[in-house]
Write an enzyme that holds these catalytic residues in place. Structure first.
Site, PDB file in Angstrom:
ATOM      1  N   ASP A  26      33.509  30.882  43.538  1.00  0.00           N
ATOM      2  CA  ASP A  26      34.328  31.377  42.440  1.00  0.00           C
ATOM      3  C   ASP A  26      35.670  30.637  42.500  1.00  0.00           C
ATOM      4  O   ASP A  26      35.987  29.926  43.454  1.00  0.00           O
ATOM      5  CB  ASP A  26      34.487  32.898  42.483  1.00  0.00           C
TER       6      ASP A  26
HETATM    7  C1  NOJ Z   1      36.662  33.758  37.887  1.00  0.00           C
HETATM    8  C2  NOJ Z   1      35.556  34.704  37.584  1.00  0.00           C
HETATM    9  O1  NOJ Z   1      35.402  35.642  38.619  1.00  0.00           O
HETATM   10  C3  NOJ Z   1      34.212  34.037  37.333  1.00  0.00           C
HETATM   11  O2  NOJ Z   1      33.345  35.006  36.814  1.00  0.00           O
HETATM   12  C4  NOJ Z   1      34.342  32.877  36.402  1.00  0.00           C
HETATM   13  O3  NOJ Z   1      33.083  32.275  36.210  1.00  0.00           O
HETATM   14  C5  NOJ Z   1      35.340  31.886  36.984  1.00  0.00           C
HETATM   15  N1  NOJ Z   1      36.623  32.535  37.118  1.00  0.00           N
HETATM   16  C6  NOJ Z   1      35.483  30.625  36.124  1.00  0.00           C
HETATM   17  O4  NOJ Z   1      36.141  30.918  34.945  1.00  0.00           O
END
Ligand code: NOJ
Length: 712
Positions: free
Chosen positions: A254
């Site tokens: 993430d």
């Molecule tokens: C943080 C989020 O938790 C995740 O779901 C997302 O795909 C990423 N950012 C990228 O935007």
């Protein structure tokens, strides 16, 4: 072709290898395109997130034509529930309980997103959640593991199709692995401390289903599970997912999560963090730059090995190969625009998905569908004329035009002349000055349509709420309007169940419309006028009060089952035991009756197939669709099992008066469980089979079968 990967790997420097593991945010100004372009040219970037359209072509050209090895990039984006055309948010669409619909909307999103050069989506989000305080519950398929598992399969199939190299196939990412939906107190990014049983019974199965369906990528979650941050969870990532489940795809972190291992208190610096994540099985570092910056030193210090890096690079290159990027790097970024006939189909699909996600919570007295001879409708509320609010917190490439507000939808359905509109109060601000005008408008009308809710900015990532009611002065507006005593329909826009017992105590109709996407207004109007008979059901139990959370149908039997008026039972002395609405709740303009439940054979041997059948009859005057849920309960086992376990659901469309059989196919494996040592087990003995329109115990029919041990 794997020779090709071997040959490439043999030619790559360490910097180029780490480049393949580095995913960069292409939307950030400080990463401005000049610097990004230089990094791509130097082979220091393997994938880019947060860009789509023309920039993907420009960046890809640099990667393939100007970098030393010419390895194509892949582009990732959060295409959660639509790209240009936005479909209902997952928590809403889950309530349609229709895997085919889930697949079709993912397919349409993939077609639109790939046309914009996107190769991979950070979806589906598979976090089972029983925590309405958590803002991201809006992205979740709800509280149940079986529903989430079916949702996982449908979404992976829809996004990826059966051949990832097709120009309109998009790689899917099962996220967030795992148990993010169980953050303590519903507080975003907080710790998760649940039993291994809960993990295995509830949170892991949707991910296993996604892996079996061939998901291309998995994103470990931000949270820790019982002290181990998921970005470094070797036992779950490497041992369980890779070795036991046999996942051969890519694990991608993430956003910045590898660096955040330091804030978790697991690493002193980026080098330690990167080494831990790599060792746990993380292939791609999203945004943190910990891999490219810190792994060279970590290798020298013996904390990471080139073999680990090679294995990760190989997986990334294999994904690029599967996506067809080595053969034709521009196959998505150069795709022809969708034909107008297909675009029209996608718009129609968005309207259909939205209609089918609406849940009629209450209709008492039955003022819906609206009478055809209505003269004047007072449409009031801050969500009534707010087209962008209908999209919810993820809206990919939706742009600002072409999304249908409730007002626009109602005007199209009933004619402008019949609709008067007043905002009444703003969404969140403490300003009641518009209430008198709203009351004046309402007095002239035959019916009030009240559009209330939470704006999208109060839902989604980073937006946990402790109070899950209506913000600002919306309740004051509603109370003032209810005091007029006119027929009132309340349309809720929201990303979570809202605790509004005062509203549900008022006469009238209430619709849960979540965030329905681009076609929200038309879909809502279709339901209001009765062009569509609502059939959506709640994919999550709806609490009366935030203090009931977590409240869900799968709670375990206790030694002292709750009785509201009896001391020393499992209850609250100042809160009801029952939720506002159970899982599966959702009314219709018709009524259904379920009868003749039978299960055969009565005494299956372990290993046998079991067939369950019942008859569903439409007992009202309107055609409609009913969802029938099948639960089991094991009255005696070696552990305390949940009071209800969902094993199947089916939908049936019935004309007025029509009856049809519904059939469920179970295996005796469906009746098993994990014993005290977490070993799978099936016990001979009684199993109750319960079916009904929701998890409401009062509405379930029951039959019992007797499992017998297999012949020796
Ligand atoms: C943080 C989020 O938790 C995740 O779901 C997302 O795909 C990423 N950012 C990228 O935007």
């Amino acid at each position: 072709m794997s020779d090709h990967i071997d040959r490439l790997l043999a030619r790559m420097t360490l910097e180029q290898k780490l480049g393949q593991l580095n995913m960069v945010d292409g939307s950030l100004p400080h990463n401005g395109h000049a610097a990004l372009e230089d990094d791509i040219r130097a082979g220091r970037v393997g994938s880019v997130l947060n860009v789509y359209g023309a920039p993907t072509r420009a960046l890809q050209r640099i990667a393939v034509a100007e970098s030393a090895l010419g390895i194509p990039l892949f582009f990732g984006l959060d295409v959660l529930h639509g790209h240009h055309t936005i479909f209902p948010v997952p928590l809403a669409e889950a309530g349609a309980f229709d895997p085919n619909l889930w697949r079709l909307t993912a397919r349409a999103a993939a077609e639109e997103a790939t046309g914009d050069g996107v190769d991979l989506t950070f979806a589906p989000m598979l976090d089972v959640s029983r925590e309405p305080r958590w803002g991201r519950i809006v992205e979740s398929p709800g509280e149940d593991s079986l529903v989430a598992s079916r949702y996982a399969v449908a979404k992976v199939q829809g996004f990826q199709g059966d051949d990832l190299s097709r120009p309109d196939a998009i790689a899917a990412t099962a996220k967030h692995f795992v148990a993010y939906g169980a953050v303590i107190a519903g507080r975003e990014y907080a710790s998760v401390d649940i039993s291994e049983r809960q993990l295995r019974e509830t949170h892991l199965p949707p991910f296993e289903a996604a892996v079996r369906a061939g998901v291309a990528a998995i994103m470990p979650a931000f949270n820790d599970v019982a002290g181990v941050p998921m970005s470094a969870h070797r036992a779950l990532m490497r041992k369980l997912v890779r070795e036991t489940w046999g996942f051969g795809g890519v694990m991608l972190s993430d956003y910045n999560a590898v660096a955040e291992l330091a804030a978790h208190g697991l690493a002193r610096d980026a080098g330690e963090a990167a080494a831990l994540a790599l060792d746990a099985g993380m292939d791609i570092d999203m945004h943190a730059l910990a891999y490219p910056r810190a792994l060279p030193a970590a290798i020298e210090q013996g904390r990471a090995t080139v073999a680990q890096i090679d294995a990760a690079v190989r997986r990334v290159l294999r994904l690029k190969q599967a996506l067809g990027l080595f053969d034709e790097p521009f196959r998505r970024s150069g795709a022809a625009p969708l034909a107008s006939a297909r675009r029209a189909e996608i718009t129609a699909l968005a309207r259909d998905a939205a209609r089918r996600s609406i849940v009629l919570l209450r209709n008492d007295p039955a003022i819906l569908p609206l009478a055809r001879d209505l003269r004047r409708v007072a449409l009031i509320g801050p969500l009534a004329d707010a087209p962008l609010e209908m999209l919810g917190p993820w809206f990919a490439a939706a742009g600002i035009d072409g999304h249908i507000s409730i007002r626009e939808g109602l005007e199209a359905a009933l004619g402008r002349g019949r609709i008067g509109f007043a905002e009444g109060v703003p969404m969140t601000a403490d300003d009641a000055s518009g209430i008198p005008d709203a009351l004046a408008l309402a007095r002239q009308a035959d019916v009030i349509v009240l559009a209330l809710g939470e704006p999208k900015t109060l839902t989604g990532e980073g937006n946990s709420r402790g109070h899950i009611g209506l913000p600002g002065r919306q309740r004051d507006l509603a109370e003032a309007l209810f005091a007029l005593g006119k027929p009132t329909v309340t349309i809720l826009t929201h990303g979570r169940p809202l605790a509004l017992p005062w509203l549900f105590a008022k006469p009238g109709a209430v619709l849960a419309t979540w965030f329905l996407g681009s076609q929200a207004g038309h879909a809502i109007a279709d339901v209001l006028i009765g062009a569509t008979n609502p059939g959506g059901k709640l994919a999550i139990t709806w609490p009366v009060d935030v203090a009931q959370i977590p409240i869900h149908f799968a709670e375990r039997a206790t030694g002292r089952p709750g009785r509201p008026d009896e001391h020393f039972t499992s209850r609250w002395i100042d809160l009801p035991l029952e939720p506002q609405f159970p899982f599966g709740h959702g009314l219709s303009y018709t009524t259904f009756e379920i009868s003749e439940l039978r299960a055969t054979p009565f005494a299956p041997r372990i290993g046998d197939a079991i067939e369950v059948e019942a008859t569903v009859r439409n007992t009202g005057g309107t055609a409609g669709e009913e969802t029938v849920f099948l639960f089991i309960r094991d009255p005696v086992a070696t552990i305390a099992r949940p009071k209800l376990e969902l094993k199947d659901f089916v939908k049936v469309m019935l004309a007025p008066g029509e009856a049809q059989p519904v059939r469920f196919a179970l295996t005796t494996d469906d009746l098993g469980y994990l014993d005290a040592d977490l070993t799978p087990r099936i016990d001979p003995g009684d199993i109750d089979i319960l079916i009904g329109p929701s998890a409401d115990a009062k509405r379930l029919m029951r039959t019992t079968i007797k499992l017998v041990a297999p012949l020796a």
